[in-house]
Design an enzyme around this catalytic site. Sequence first.
Site, PDB file in Angstrom:
ATOM      1  N   HIS A 390      20.566   5.519  46.841  1.00 49.15           N
ATOM      2  CA  HIS A 390      21.364   4.926  47.721  1.00 49.15           C
ATOM      3  C   HIS A 390      21.477   5.292  49.221  1.00 49.15           C
ATOM      4  CE1 HIS A 390      26.075   4.886  48.461  1.00 49.15           C
ATOM      5  NE2 HIS A 390      25.627   5.494  49.512  1.00 49.15           N
ATOM      6  N   GLU A 391      21.103   6.645  49.513  1.00 50.11           N
ATOM      7  CA  GLU A 391      20.743   7.008  50.785  1.00 50.11           C
ATOM      8  C   GLU A 391      19.414   6.147  51.582  1.00 50.11           C
ATOM      9  OE1 GLU A 391      23.039   8.211  52.321  1.00 50.11           O
ATOM     10  OE2 GLU A 391      24.101   8.991  50.691  1.00 50.11           O
ATOM     11  N   HIS A 394      20.511   3.121  52.501  1.00 47.92           N
ATOM     12  CA  HIS A 394      21.240   3.062  54.176  1.00 47.92           C
ATOM     13  C   HIS A 394      20.167   3.144  55.197  1.00 47.92           C
ATOM     14  CE1 HIS A 394      25.452   3.412  53.146  1.00 47.92           C
ATOM     15  NE2 HIS A 394      25.165   4.533  52.541  1.00 47.92           N
ATOM     16  N   HIS A 397      18.216  -0.078  55.626  1.00 45.87           N
ATOM     17  CA  HIS A 397      18.812  -0.979  56.326  1.00 45.87           C
ATOM     18  C   HIS A 397      18.695  -0.534  57.940  1.00 45.87           C
ATOM     19  CE1 HIS A 397      23.200  -3.158  56.588  1.00 45.87           C
ATOM     20  NE2 HIS A 397      22.158  -3.701  57.399  1.00 45.87           N
TER      21      HIS A 397
END
Length: 599
Positions: A390-391, A394, A397
């Site tokens: 998940h992180e 980020h 991105h």
Amino acid sequence: MSKTHIPLRKDIPAKDKWDLSTLFKSDDDWEKALTSILPMAEEIENCKGKVGQSADTFLHTLSLLSKMEQTSEIVGSYAFLLSAGDAGDSANQEKKSRYLMAATAAEAKISFLIPEIQSIDEESVRQWIATPAFDDYRVWVTKLLRMKNHILSEKEEKILALQNESSQTPDKAFSMLTDVDMDFGTITTPEGEIPLTHSTFSLLLQNQDIEIRKKTYQQFYGVFEKHKNTIATLYEGSVNQDIFEARVRGYKSAREKALYPDKVPLSVYDNLIKAVRESLPVLHRYYELRRKVLKLDTLHHYDVYVPLVHSVKKHTSYEEAVEIIRNALAPLGQEYVNTLCTGLVSGWVDRYENKGKDSGAFSAGSYTGYPYILLNYKEDVLRDVYTMAHEGGHSMHSHYSSSSNPFMQYNYTIFEAEVASTFNEQLVFQYLLKNADSKEMKAYLLSERASDILATLYRQTMFAEFELKTHEFVESGTPLTVDLLRSTYRKLLEDYFGPKVELLEMSDLEGLRIPHFYRAFYVYKYATGISASLALAKRVTEGGEKEKEDYFTFLKSGGSRYPIEALKVAGVDMESPEPVRSALKTFENLVDELESLLL
């Protein structure tokens, strides 16, 4: 790291901590950059009255602003990350405070700038920014023009800039109280005494021993009970600040102010709540499934996180988790996975818990330096593998946004950020499920995925409802008391958990412990994000090269588009309720599969 001992920051090996040298090689370098912020602001201040004289003076001013903001960002990032690693270190707190003071002083110096830009003839501005010389600033200026009706006079903007630091007091005080000052004691387990912290709280609630769960729950919220009036007052202060800023800038509500800069219609927020509420019977069916599988006469609030399948013990080292992510994200191509996985083991990540460290996890990307990740990784918690992915979503991105855009338009919105992160989670789930080697492992993975989607879609929507209600109370003239906050949150708990989950008297204290509430109207983006990501994961994994490239176009767009527009480029329309309904249907399918496997 032993579960029964939380080390001091100084005892964590360097390889397990992030490498902040990509921001500054030393504290001395940071000091030099810190002291340069105010002179940069003064140089911008010298442009006062001349910004709109010509295209050249406008361009010059924008270049000075970009330089100052980029320096301020890296100085602030360094101080923030040091504090996040150990908030109990007074030197770290001093750096963070000194940065906030410098940034506040600088913002006050340049508070004239936005109003002065807004006063320039708009037709002239649009002609200037249409030329190639303004390529690095065109998007920023265009978005600024859209905000024109909510920009105040020079004097008023200066006043708001000067109070910026003090406006963060509720959030800072809440963090210091709950992360540093509160002592939750220890919990006795067969493995020994385990310190009760924000991080271990969630782990202990997964314990198969109901008495350990009950003791953990009561002891944890017992501490919040002792501080309930203080925390309620802090939250009320945060809500009042939100409403003050919204009214000063001419918005109809704090929610409108929060959604307006991203050009997100209020209907997106309302459609989310409506769709989730329509799906609550499925959620209640899931909790009844949970009660039956756990063989409980009554399912209590402290029973809703214990794994449904406990015969599977999954131990995953940090390095093994990285390899799972490498394989799971293979559909995105070698460049993506090699960049991410190299970063995960080479300085991007602060891996494990230590005393004074922020709880939970986050990614903190900036234009300069690594896109850093904070984890509190536990090898016996499978969800932490998802958290890493998940992180990592980020951070990748951030990596693509910063490498594909000029500074003034690289920063994507939180609305978009939650897509990239939960996209990665879905690919990890699909990979693990495909490689499950037993019925028990399949049931385990399905139950964990159902829990994750529940936490991201249903739970965050419940939080979003709470935020909307609390702000509407104050906006209508009703003060927030601790009793009102608790009763409001309790009603939401009753609606979402249903009539067959037994709440304790202290259960509504949960509403006082959520740190995201100090960033109002943020949490709904988790729910919209997972809705978009589930649609995009399906589109990319079942599609071809075009679908993958559409997704990378989205990742690289940074702040060059408004989020709804960027997601349309990727292939999903969030103005329609269909992505949310589709995500809720995915959850229902998981419940169906679990019922067939476990009952």
